[in-house]
Motif scaffolding. Sequence first.
Motif, PDB file in Angstrom:
ATOM      1  N   ARG A  83      64.012 -22.006 -36.064  1.00  0.00           N
ATOM      2  CA  ARG A  83      63.992 -22.807 -34.835  1.00  0.00           C
ATOM      3  C   ARG A  83      62.793 -22.472 -33.947  1.00  0.00           C
ATOM      4  N   SER A  84      62.426 -21.183 -33.907  1.00  0.00           N
ATOM      5  CA  SER A  84      61.366 -20.758 -32.987  1.00  0.00           C
ATOM      6  C   SER A  84      60.027 -20.514 -33.674  1.00  0.00           C
ATOM      7  N   GLY A  85      60.073 -20.194 -34.981  1.00  0.00           N
ATOM      8  CA  GLY A  85      58.857 -19.819 -35.698  1.00  0.00           C
ATOM      9  C   GLY A  85      58.366 -18.437 -35.310  1.00  0.00           C
ATOM     10  N   ARG A  86      59.181 -17.674 -34.564  1.00  0.00           N
ATOM     11  CA  ARG A  86      58.773 -16.356 -34.064  1.00  0.00           C
ATOM     12  C   ARG A  86      59.689 -15.266 -34.590  1.00  0.00           C
ATOM     13  N   LYS A  87      59.103 -14.061 -34.742  1.00  0.00           N
ATOM     14  CA  LYS A  87      59.886 -12.899 -35.177  1.00  0.00           C
ATOM     15  C   LYS A  87      59.742 -11.732 -34.213  1.00  0.00           C
ATOM     16  N   LYS A  88      58.534 -11.544 -33.686  1.00  0.00           N
ATOM     17  CA  LYS A  88      58.248 -10.369 -32.860  1.00  0.00           C
ATOM     18  C   LYS A  88      59.195 -10.249 -31.672  1.00  0.00           C
ATOM     19  N   ARG A  89      59.463 -11.377 -30.999  1.00  0.00           N
ATOM     20  CA  ARG A  89      60.317 -11.321 -29.809  1.00  0.00           C
ATOM     21  C   ARG A  89      61.714 -10.805 -30.150  1.00  0.00           C
ATOM     22  N   TYR A  90      62.202 -11.143 -31.363  1.00  0.00           N
ATOM     23  CA  TYR A  90      63.533 -10.688 -31.763  1.00  0.00           C
ATOM     24  C   TYR A  90      63.512  -9.217 -32.175  1.00  0.00           C
ATOM     25  N   VAL A  91      62.452  -8.800 -32.872  1.00  0.00           N
ATOM     26  CA  VAL A  91      62.314  -7.378 -33.206  1.00  0.00           C
ATOM     27  C   VAL A  91      62.330  -6.554 -31.928  1.00  0.00           C
ATOM     28  N   ALA A  92      61.525  -6.973 -30.946  1.00  0.00           N
ATOM     29  CA  ALA A  92      61.417  -6.234 -29.687  1.00  0.00           C
ATOM     30  C   ALA A  92      62.755  -6.209 -28.947  1.00  0.00           C
ATOM     31  N   ALA A  93      63.438  -7.350 -28.891  1.00  0.00           N
ATOM     32  CA  ALA A  93      64.705  -7.424 -28.154  1.00  0.00           C
ATOM     33  C   ALA A  93      65.773  -6.539 -28.791  1.00  0.00           C
ATOM     34  N   PHE A  94      65.915  -6.630 -30.119  1.00  0.00           N
ATOM     35  CA  PHE A  94      66.923  -5.812 -30.797  1.00  0.00           C
ATOM     36  C   PHE A  94      66.555  -4.325 -30.752  1.00  0.00           C
ATOM     37  N   ALA A  95      65.265  -4.021 -30.882  1.00  0.00           N
ATOM     38  CA  ALA A  95      64.832  -2.624 -30.808  1.00  0.00           C
ATOM     39  C   ALA A  95      65.141  -2.034 -29.437  1.00  0.00           C
ATOM     40  N   LEU A  96      64.822  -2.778 -28.376  1.00  0.00           N
ATOM     41  CA  LEU A  96      65.094  -2.288 -27.024  1.00  0.00           C
ATOM     42  C   LEU A  96      66.594  -2.108 -26.792  1.00  0.00           C
ATOM     43  N   ALA A  97      67.405  -3.021 -27.337  1.00  0.00           N
ATOM     44  CA  ALA A  97      68.864  -2.879 -27.211  1.00  0.00           C
ATOM     45  C   ALA A  97      69.340  -1.607 -27.919  1.00  0.00           C
ATOM     46  N   ALA A  98      68.789  -1.337 -29.121  1.00  0.00           N
ATOM     47  CA  ALA A  98      69.155  -0.113 -29.849  1.00  0.00           C
ATOM     48  C   ALA A  98      68.713   1.131 -29.083  1.00  0.00           C
ATOM     49  N   ILE A  99      67.529   1.074 -28.482  1.00  0.00           N
ATOM     50  CA  ILE A  99      66.996   2.209 -27.718  1.00  0.00           C
ATOM     51  C   ILE A  99      67.872   2.494 -26.503  1.00  0.00           C
ATOM     52  N   VAL A 100      68.253   1.443 -25.776  1.00  0.00           N
ATOM     53  CA  VAL A 100      69.105   1.615 -24.593  1.00  0.00           C
ATOM     54  C   VAL A 100      70.460   2.210 -24.979  1.00  0.00           C
ATOM     55  N   CYS A 101      71.059   1.698 -26.055  1.00  0.00           N
ATOM     56  CA  CYS A 101      72.357   2.228 -26.504  1.00  0.00           C
ATOM     57  C   CYS A 101      72.242   3.696 -26.918  1.00  0.00           C
ATOM     58  N   THR A 102      71.139   4.050 -27.585  1.00  0.00           N
ATOM     59  CA  THR A 102      70.931   5.439 -28.012  1.00  0.00           C
ATOM     60  C   THR A 102      70.770   6.357 -26.799  1.00  0.00           C
ATOM     61  N   ALA A 103      69.996   5.885 -25.797  1.00  0.00           N
ATOM     62  CA  ALA A 103      69.819   6.674 -24.574  1.00  0.00           C
ATOM     63  C   ALA A 103      71.158   6.853 -23.854  1.00  0.00           C
ATOM     64  N   LEU A 104      71.954   5.784 -23.797  1.00  0.00           N
ATOM     65  CA  LEU A 104      73.267   5.869 -23.151  1.00  0.00           C
ATOM     66  C   LEU A 104      74.187   6.842 -23.881  1.00  0.00           C
ATOM     67  N   MET A 105      74.070   6.914 -25.210  1.00  0.00           N
ATOM     68  CA  MET A 105      74.849   7.899 -25.969  1.00  0.00           C
ATOM     69  C   MET A 105      74.585   9.311 -25.439  1.00  0.00           C
ATOM     70  N   GLY A 106      73.290   9.599 -25.209  1.00  0.00           N
ATOM     71  CA  GLY A 106      72.922  10.914 -24.703  1.00  0.00           C
ATOM     72  C   GLY A 106      73.382  11.159 -23.280  1.00  0.00           C
ATOM     73  N   LEU A 107      73.406  10.108 -22.448  1.00  0.00           N
ATOM     74  CA  LEU A 107      73.814  10.252 -21.052  1.00  0.00           C
ATOM     75  C   LEU A 107      75.338  10.335 -20.900  1.00  0.00           C
ATOM     76  N   VAL A 108      76.059   9.617 -21.747  1.00  0.00           N
ATOM     77  CA  VAL A 108      77.521   9.569 -21.638  1.00  0.00           C
ATOM     78  C   VAL A 108      78.178  10.797 -22.265  1.00  0.00           C
ATOM     79  N   ALA A 109      77.636  11.285 -23.373  1.00  0.00           N
ATOM     80  CA  ALA A 109      78.285  12.363 -24.137  1.00  0.00           C
ATOM     81  C   ALA A 109      78.684  13.583 -23.297  1.00  0.00           C
ATOM     82  N   PRO A 110      77.844  14.077 -22.363  1.00  0.00           N
ATOM     83  CA  PRO A 110      78.233  15.280 -21.610  1.00  0.00           C
ATOM     84  C   PRO A 110      79.236  15.013 -20.483  1.00  0.00           C
ATOM     85  N   GLN A 111      79.531  13.746 -20.189  1.00  0.00           N
ATOM     86  CA  GLN A 111      80.386  13.426 -19.043  1.00  0.00           C
ATOM     87  C   GLN A 111      81.851  13.734 -19.337  1.00  0.00           C
ATOM     88  N   ASN A 112      82.607  13.933 -18.267  1.00  0.00           N
ATOM     89  CA  ASN A 112      84.041  14.205 -18.391  1.00  0.00           C
ATOM     90  C   ASN A 112      84.813  13.041 -17.782  1.00  0.00           C
TER      91      ASN A 112
END
Length: 423
Positions: A83-112
């Motif tokens: 539909r879009s003829g594009r790939k880079k924008r989706y790679v970037a969007a999914f990569a950033l989502a994975a990065i944010v979730c990974t960072a949140l894993m580190g921030l949430v894990a020590p919490q009580n």
Amino acid sequence: MQNKQGWKLFLTLPVLSWALYDFANTIFSSNITTIFFPFYVQEVAGGDERLDQIASTFLSYANAVSSFFLVLFSPLFGVWIDRSGRKKRYVAAFALAAIVCTALMGLVAPQNFGLFGGLPAAFAVVVVLFVAAKFFYQSSLIFYDAMLPDIGTKETMPLLSGFGVAVGYMGTLVGLTVYPLVSDGHYADAFLPTAILFLIFTMPMMFLYKETPGPALDKRPFFAGYRDVLDTFKEMRHYRPIFLFMIVYFFINDAIATAIAMMAVYAKAIVGFTSGEFILLYLVSTVSSIIGSFIFGYITKAVGAKKSVFYVGFILFSALLLGTFAINQAMFWVTGSLFGVALGAVWVTSRIFIIELSPEDKRGQFFGLFAFSGKLSAIAGPLMYGTITLVLADYGNIASRTALASLMLFVLIGLFIHRKIPE
């Protein structure tokens, strides 16, 4: 002059920025999927022989759920590209989502946050974030792989693909530099640094890669991807050899993917590896993968892809057998090395076998279904492994050994069907 020209192929800005994303996502794959998240799960949910089995169940089910969502949504991704003829924008969007979730894993894990089902509530949140992070990471790879024809020709694509894999393996080594930051067995300390490294090495692709959009096909229905999979499957049934091989690949890939995902917890809880010893084992296994892919390139050329696939299955079965009955670290060192060889070799032999079996005008369709089969197989193995460790948890280490042994059944079924593929 030819070698010099060969190096120039890899040193262009589009190729380097593209390959560095392989480097970046391998940091996530090795650090989170294979090493530190499994260690974290065992640290929080394990503790004795019975609880170690419960930890294995958490880990295997989390991997299965992530793969389920990938199977559910991946047929839509091809339509997005069309539909879009594009790939880079989706790679970037999914990569950033994975990065944010990974960072949140580190921030949430020590919490009580109190307890949830007898375990820390923060642990439940981290497991959900892992499922999301792995889904986003794997989704980005679909679009990343689709960028390859944009940077190479039919002649250079195999070289560029191999270059990306080689750069990715180097990402494994850089990812492990976070290990000194892990204090006193608190493996969640590795999550945030991993997210930072993932982001740093994704940035060249986001900012330096200049995409030339392909033609957009706006008329395709949004859910056409599901019909494409079904139509290709129906058509493939008229090509019996490749249909049989898809089934073989399903079972062999199932065993490999599950064994790799569970290796960390199994090595520590059952065989007695320390964290540092397992990381060294993982590095040796990675080197074995490189050697295995290189050697099996020559073996496949010498004896053909069909026999080579059988040899890979035999090596994998031997690794599972040895790992199931490993009573000391020396036996598991051999197991890890054999797993590495099988992992590296299965991609080489399978891709070549697909090319040999499929008509040239339908090769793209069959490769798409080949990839879909791999995603589907990543659900069944972890589900079986986790269910066995849950049901047999009261039997301690026997549960994990039985779960690993069950993967031998997958390999045997695959090898049995493999014999029925005509020459």
